[in-house]
Write a protein that holds these residues in place. Structure first.
Motif, PDB file in Angstrom:
ATOM      1  N   ALA A 312      -7.299  -0.527 -30.915  1.00 29.52           N
ATOM      2  CA  ALA A 312      -8.514  -0.561 -30.101  1.00 29.52           C
ATOM      3  C   ALA A 312      -8.878   0.831 -29.594  1.00 29.52           C
ATOM      4  O   ALA A 312     -10.054   1.181 -29.486  1.00 29.52           O
ATOM      5  CB  ALA A 312      -8.319  -1.521 -28.930  1.00 29.52           C
ATOM      6  N   SER A 313      -7.864   1.644 -29.302  1.00 29.52           N
ATOM      7  CA  SER A 313      -8.123   2.992 -28.788  1.00 29.52           C
ATOM      8  C   SER A 313      -8.725   3.907 -29.841  1.00 29.52           C
ATOM      9  O   SER A 313      -9.345   4.920 -29.514  1.00 29.52           O
ATOM     10  CB  SER A 313      -6.825   3.606 -28.260  1.00 29.52           C
ATOM     11  N   SER A 314      -8.540   3.569 -31.124  1.00 30.40           N
ATOM     12  CA  SER A 314      -9.073   4.413 -32.200  1.00 30.40           C
ATOM     13  C   SER A 314     -10.546   4.157 -32.455  1.00 30.40           C
ATOM     14  O   SER A 314     -11.280   5.057 -32.852  1.00 30.40           O
ATOM     15  CB  SER A 314      -8.289   4.174 -33.498  1.00 30.40           C
ATOM     16  N   MET A 315     -10.983   2.909 -32.270  1.00 26.76           N
ATOM     17  CA  MET A 315     -12.356   2.540 -32.605  1.00 26.76           C
ATOM     18  C   MET A 315     -13.306   2.989 -31.505  1.00 26.76           C
ATOM     19  O   MET A 315     -13.297   2.450 -30.402  1.00 26.76           O
ATOM     20  CB  MET A 315     -12.451   1.035 -32.838  1.00 26.76           C
ATOM     21  N   ARG A 316     -14.099   3.992 -31.818  1.00 23.10           N
ATOM     22  CA  ARG A 316     -15.013   4.574 -30.839  1.00 23.10           C
ATOM     23  C   ARG A 316     -16.444   4.403 -31.338  1.00 23.10           C
ATOM     24  O   ARG A 316     -16.774   4.793 -32.458  1.00 23.10           O
ATOM     25  CB  ARG A 316     -14.705   6.054 -30.646  1.00 23.10           C
ATOM     26  N   TYR A 317     -17.276   3.861 -30.501  1.00 22.82           N
ATOM     27  CA  TYR A 317     -18.672   3.703 -30.890  1.00 22.82           C
ATOM     28  C   TYR A 317     -19.298   5.075 -31.111  1.00 22.82           C
ATOM     29  O   TYR A 317     -19.150   5.988 -30.292  1.00 22.82           O
ATOM     30  CB  TYR A 317     -19.439   2.938 -29.814  1.00 22.82           C
ATOM     31  N   ILE A 318     -20.013   5.217 -32.213  1.00 16.54           N
ATOM     32  CA  ILE A 318     -20.583   6.516 -32.567  1.00 16.54           C
ATOM     33  C   ILE A 318     -21.587   6.979 -31.525  1.00 16.54           C
ATOM     34  O   ILE A 318     -21.642   8.168 -31.178  1.00 16.54           O
ATOM     35  CB  ILE A 318     -21.226   6.442 -33.966  1.00 16.54           C
ATOM     36  N   SER A 319     -22.387   6.064 -30.985  1.00 17.56           N
ATOM     37  CA  SER A 319     -23.369   6.479 -29.974  1.00 17.56           C
ATOM     38  C   SER A 319     -22.672   7.029 -28.733  1.00 17.56           C
ATOM     39  O   SER A 319     -23.174   7.955 -28.088  1.00 17.56           O
ATOM     40  CB  SER A 319     -24.291   5.314 -29.606  1.00 17.56           C
ATOM     41  N   ASN A 320     -21.496   6.486 -28.387  1.00 17.03           N
ATOM     42  CA  ASN A 320     -20.727   7.032 -27.263  1.00 17.03           C
ATOM     43  C   ASN A 320     -20.282   8.461 -27.550  1.00 17.03           C
ATOM     44  O   ASN A 320     -20.342   9.341 -26.677  1.00 17.03           O
ATOM     45  CB  ASN A 320     -19.488   6.174 -26.989  1.00 17.03           C
ATOM     46  N   GLU A 321     -19.810   8.696 -28.771  1.00 18.49           N
ATOM     47  CA  GLU A 321     -19.368  10.040 -29.144  1.00 18.49           C
ATOM     48  C   GLU A 321     -20.529  11.033 -29.070  1.00 18.49           C
ATOM     49  O   GLU A 321     -20.371  12.166 -28.606  1.00 18.49           O
ATOM     50  CB  GLU A 321     -18.780  10.024 -30.558  1.00 18.49           C
ATOM     51  N   LEU A 322     -21.699  10.615 -29.524  1.00 18.52           N
ATOM     52  CA  LEU A 322     -22.872  11.492 -29.456  1.00 18.52           C
ATOM     53  C   LEU A 322     -23.283  11.754 -28.011  1.00 18.52           C
ATOM     54  O   LEU A 322     -23.671  12.874 -27.661  1.00 18.52           O
ATOM     55  CB  LEU A 322     -24.025  10.867 -30.240  1.00 18.52           C
ATOM     56  N   ASP A 323     -23.185  10.733 -27.161  1.00 16.85           N
ATOM     57  CA  ASP A 323     -23.485  10.926 -25.739  1.00 16.85           C
ATOM     58  C   ASP A 323     -22.532  11.934 -25.111  1.00 16.85           C
ATOM     59  O   ASP A 323     -22.931  12.765 -24.281  1.00 16.85           O
ATOM     60  CB  ASP A 323     -23.390   9.595 -24.988  1.00 16.85           C
ATOM     61  N   GLN A 324     -21.260  11.863 -25.492  1.00 12.11           N
ATOM     62  CA  GLN A 324     -20.272  12.783 -24.937  1.00 12.11           C
ATOM     63  C   GLN A 324     -20.544  14.226 -25.343  1.00 12.11           C
ATOM     64  O   GLN A 324     -20.213  15.165 -24.612  1.00 12.11           O
ATOM     65  CB  GLN A 324     -18.864  12.377 -25.385  1.00 12.11           C
ATOM     66  N   MET A 325     -21.154  14.418 -26.500  1.00  7.77           N
ATOM     67  CA  MET A 325     -21.461  15.780 -26.951  1.00  7.77           C
ATOM     68  C   MET A 325     -22.465  16.461 -26.033  1.00  7.77           C
ATOM     69  O   MET A 325     -22.514  17.692 -25.958  1.00  7.77           O
ATOM     70  CB  MET A 325     -21.989  15.750 -28.388  1.00  7.77           C
ATOM     71  N   LEU A 326     -23.272  15.663 -25.329  1.00 11.10           N
ATOM     72  CA  LEU A 326     -24.218  16.240 -24.375  1.00 11.10           C
ATOM     73  C   LEU A 326     -23.491  16.913 -23.215  1.00 11.10           C
ATOM     74  O   LEU A 326     -24.028  17.824 -22.580  1.00 11.10           O
ATOM     75  CB  LEU A 326     -25.143  15.144 -23.828  1.00 11.10           C
ATOM     76  N   LYS A 327     -22.264  16.460 -22.943  1.00 10.18           N
ATOM     77  CA  LYS A 327     -21.526  16.945 -21.779  1.00 10.18           C
ATOM     78  C   LYS A 327     -20.521  18.032 -22.129  1.00 10.18           C
ATOM     79  O   LYS A 327     -19.963  18.667 -21.246  1.00 10.18           O
ATOM     80  CB  LYS A 327     -20.781  15.774 -21.124  1.00 10.18           C
ATOM     81  N   ARG A 328     -20.259  18.220 -23.435  1.00  9.22           N
ATOM     82  CA  ARG A 328     -19.234  19.177 -23.836  1.00  9.22           C
ATOM     83  C   ARG A 328     -19.820  20.563 -24.024  1.00  9.22           C
ATOM     84  O   ARG A 328     -20.967  20.725 -24.438  1.00  9.22           O
ATOM     85  CB  ARG A 328     -18.571  18.731 -25.145  1.00  9.22           C
ATOM     86  N   SER A 329     -18.999  21.552 -23.776  1.00  4.54           N
ATOM     87  CA  SER A 329     -19.385  22.932 -24.045  1.00  4.54           C
ATOM     88  C   SER A 329     -18.909  23.304 -25.438  1.00  4.54           C
ATOM     89  O   SER A 329     -17.758  23.059 -25.798  1.00  4.54           O
ATOM     90  CB  SER A 329     -18.757  23.875 -23.013  1.00  4.54           C
ATOM     91  N   ASP A 330     -19.801  23.869 -26.246  1.00  6.27           N
ATOM     92  CA  ASP A 330     -19.406  24.243 -27.601  1.00  6.27           C
ATOM     93  C   ASP A 330     -18.929  25.684 -27.688  1.00  6.27           C
ATOM     94  O   ASP A 330     -18.614  26.173 -28.778  1.00  6.27           O
ATOM     95  CB  ASP A 330     -20.560  24.010 -28.580  1.00  6.27           C
ATOM     96  N   GLY A 331     -18.896  26.381 -26.547  1.00  8.71           N
ATOM     97  CA  GLY A 331     -18.402  27.754 -26.538  1.00  8.71           C
ATOM     98  C   GLY A 331     -19.228  28.691 -27.394  1.00  8.71           C
ATOM     99  O   GLY A 331     -18.715  29.673 -27.928  1.00  8.71           O
ATOM    100  N   GLY A 332     -20.514  28.398 -27.527  1.00  9.67           N
ATOM    101  CA  GLY A 332     -21.385  29.253 -28.324  1.00  9.67           C
ATOM    102  C   GLY A 332     -21.319  28.992 -29.813  1.00  9.67           C
ATOM    103  O   GLY A 332     -21.969  29.687 -30.594  1.00  9.67           O
ATOM    104  N   ARG A 333     -20.547  27.994 -30.222  1.00  8.16           N
ATOM    105  CA  ARG A 333     -20.421  27.702 -31.648  1.00  8.16           C
ATOM    106  C   ARG A 333     -21.510  26.729 -32.102  1.00  8.16           C
ATOM    107  O   ARG A 333     -22.017  25.925 -31.316  1.00  8.16           O
ATOM    108  CB  ARG A 333     -19.041  27.117 -31.949  1.00  8.16           C
ATOM    109  N   SER A 334     -21.854  26.795 -33.387  1.00 11.90           N
ATOM    110  CA  SER A 334     -22.824  25.867 -33.966  1.00 11.90           C
ATOM    111  C   SER A 334     -22.180  24.495 -34.118  1.00 11.90           C
ATOM    112  O   SER A 334     -20.960  24.365 -34.207  1.00 11.90           O
ATOM    113  CB  SER A 334     -23.301  26.375 -35.325  1.00 11.90           C
ATOM    114  N   LEU A 335     -23.022  23.470 -34.171  1.00 14.44           N
ATOM    115  CA  LEU A 335     -22.535  22.094 -34.220  1.00 14.44           C
ATOM    116  C   LEU A 335     -23.138  21.361 -35.413  1.00 14.44           C
ATOM    117  O   LEU A 335     -24.351  21.375 -35.617  1.00 14.44           O
ATOM    118  CB  LEU A 335     -22.904  21.357 -32.931  1.00 14.44           C
ATOM    119  N   THR A 336     -22.270  20.735 -36.207  1.00 13.27           N
ATOM    120  CA  THR A 336     -22.702  19.868 -37.303  1.00 13.27           C
ATOM    121  C   THR A 336     -22.036  18.511 -37.142  1.00 13.27           C
ATOM    122  O   THR A 336     -20.815  18.430 -36.994  1.00 13.27           O
ATOM    123  CB  THR A 336     -22.326  20.460 -38.677  1.00 13.27           C
ATOM    124  N   VAL A 337     -22.836  17.456 -37.158  1.00 13.73           N
ATOM    125  CA  VAL A 337     -22.336  16.088 -37.043  1.00 13.73           C
ATOM    126  C   VAL A 337     -22.721  15.340 -38.312  1.00 13.73           C
ATOM    127  O   VAL A 337     -23.884  15.362 -38.724  1.00 13.73           O
ATOM    128  CB  VAL A 337     -22.937  15.363 -35.816  1.00 13.73           C
TER     129      VAL A 337
END
Length: 453
Positions: A312-337
């Protein structure tokens, strides 16, 4: 024929008695032209049904020289009608989903489904995320709560699929219907791609999406690069970049491909407690970093349903993961999903998949609004083999084709990039495999990088 001409292939569908299969014209054909010596091939851009058992397949004459045309009957119209009926309900009959609940005192197993109204009785644990990606399990016995969920698994067996659809309908018929010769168009010995734009979001998609030439995929819509044979260009592309691979095992293949090609130490994190090598272990979240290029790769499996079970801990809803990306710092790096979803939804009502994909795209567009320099790609569905042992009767290419068309429709006016792999897998010389051979994977990855860099 000359290069750039449209080759028309007339198909007449008849039953075992030689009678025209006139009912509705709903047969599903897979048509391609190829030159085996150079491993060059192309699939039909479209197949037109006249509703009376007659069809015309249209193939672009993409190269000069001899070509062999192959026609495969994927499924008959009768079979497709039966499968449409069986997938018209909100839940699948192909398998049963179960959850395991465990605490220090006791344990229990209950049934799960994608819609709560599919249960006749019983109070449910609502595992739906805040974006509306639904999943419900019957509550466990007293002494256990919904938070005690540890894993989910499936059971398969003789279902409505295997009892309703005649097994003989599974067989496909294929044959090389003839050889043709394509002459050069003046000095042009293959399709002219010199004026194609760089691959980017918003470009006009051509039909067909591309073709194989000397075992390399060439897009007909954009000037895709081949990073797999240009290591310096590949290193430049991935430098200072974060990659997220979100979805099923067909997108996990991409993650594993990068690891094999990186020639760096792999750092696996967030491992579950399952034993290495167990069947559940493949769905564990994982990441890897290449210090030399400051590149990080992440893999996350999508939320339920998962046909072969997962923690159960492995299965993560994709929309949740995308929402979390709004809160993360990418350290100036480019992002590809890159998102890959569909095979675990094949035997559901297609509206279930459309809803799930729409939720994911909405979350992706929200993330892109905050980070317009990011790249989000949804990989379409490809062809695949049967013999998967899961509702085997009705796992057919037609179901994959249906969800792939839905993916195209949902992404038609989106800032998220649709990447077609249907024509890539259909026209390749290798067998139809849900997990394609490395030659196909490397070209899929090259095309995705062409959109990113």
């Amino acid at each position: 024929y000359k290069v750039n001409d449209i080759i028309k292939v007339r198909i007449e569908a008849r039953d075992n008695f030689g009678t025209s299969a006139a009912k509705g014209g709903g047969d599903f054909f897979k048509v391609k032209a190829y030159h085996p010596q150079t491993r060059s091939s192309i699939s039909a851009s479209q197949t037109i049904s006249y509703g009376n058992g007659s069809y015309d397949a249209e193939i672009l004459a993409f190269r000069s020289g001899p070509l062999t045309v192959q026609v495969m009957l994927g499924n008959s119209g009768h079979f497709i009608d039966a499968v449409k009926h069986l997938t018209s309900e909100p839940h699948t009959h192909a398998m049963d989903f179960y959850a395991t609940f465990v605490n220090e005192a006791t344990s229990d197993k209950t049934q799960c489904r994608i819609q709560a109204d599919a249960f006749i009785s019983g109070v449910v644990c609502n595992l739906t995320n805040r974006n509306g990606e639904t999943w419900f399990c019957v509550k466990p016995k007293p002494g256990l709560g919904c938070s005690d969920l540890t894993d989910m698994y499936t059971k398969t067996g003789e279902s409505k699929y295997t009892t309703t659809v005649n097994r003989t309908e599974l067989f496909t018929t294929k044959g090389n219907v003839g050889n043709i010769f394509v002459s050069p168009d003046g000095d042009q010995t293959s399709i002219d791609r010199s004026n194609l734009p760089n691959c980017r979001q918003g470009i006009q998609q051509a039909s067909p999406f591309g073709f194989w030439m000397n075992n390399e995929w060439l897009s007909t819509s954009c000037n895709n690069k081949h990073f797999s044979r240009q290591p310096k260009l590949a290193a430049k592309c991935i430098t200072n970049r974060i990659f997220y691979f979100l979805g099923d095992s067909t997108i996990r293949q991409w993650f594993e491909y990068f690891l094999r090609k990186s020639h760096e130490q792999n750092y696996w994190t967030e491992k579950s407690t399952y034993e290495q090598g167990s069947f559940r272990d493949v769905w564990d979240s994982r990441s890897s970093r290449i210090e030399r290029t400051n590149t990080t790769f992440y893999y996350r499996v999508h939320g339920p349903p998962m046909q072969n079970g997962a923690a159960a801990s492995s299965m993560r809803y994709i929309s949740n993961e995308l929402d979390q990306m709004l809160k993360r710092s990418d350290g100036g790096r480019s992002l590809t999903v890159v998102v890959g979803i569909g095979p675990h939804f094949l035997q559901y009502n297609p509206l279930v998949f459309r809803k799930r994909l729409t939720i994911i795209i909405t979350a992706a567009e929200k993330m892109l609004a905050r980070n317009p320099e990011a790249t989000v790609i949804v990989k379409g569905l490809g062809t695949f083999d049967r013999g998967l042992g899961i509702g085997e009767c009705c796992l057919t290419d037609w179901l994959s084709y249906r969800l792939n068309k839905i993916t195209q429709q949902v992404l038609q006016n989106s800032k998220v990039i649709y990447m077609d792999v249907w024509h890539m897998t259909l026209s390749h010389h290798s067998p139809d495999l849900i997990h394609p051979v490395d030659e196909v994977i490397s070209n899929q990855v090259d095309l995705a990088l062409s959109y990113s860099c």
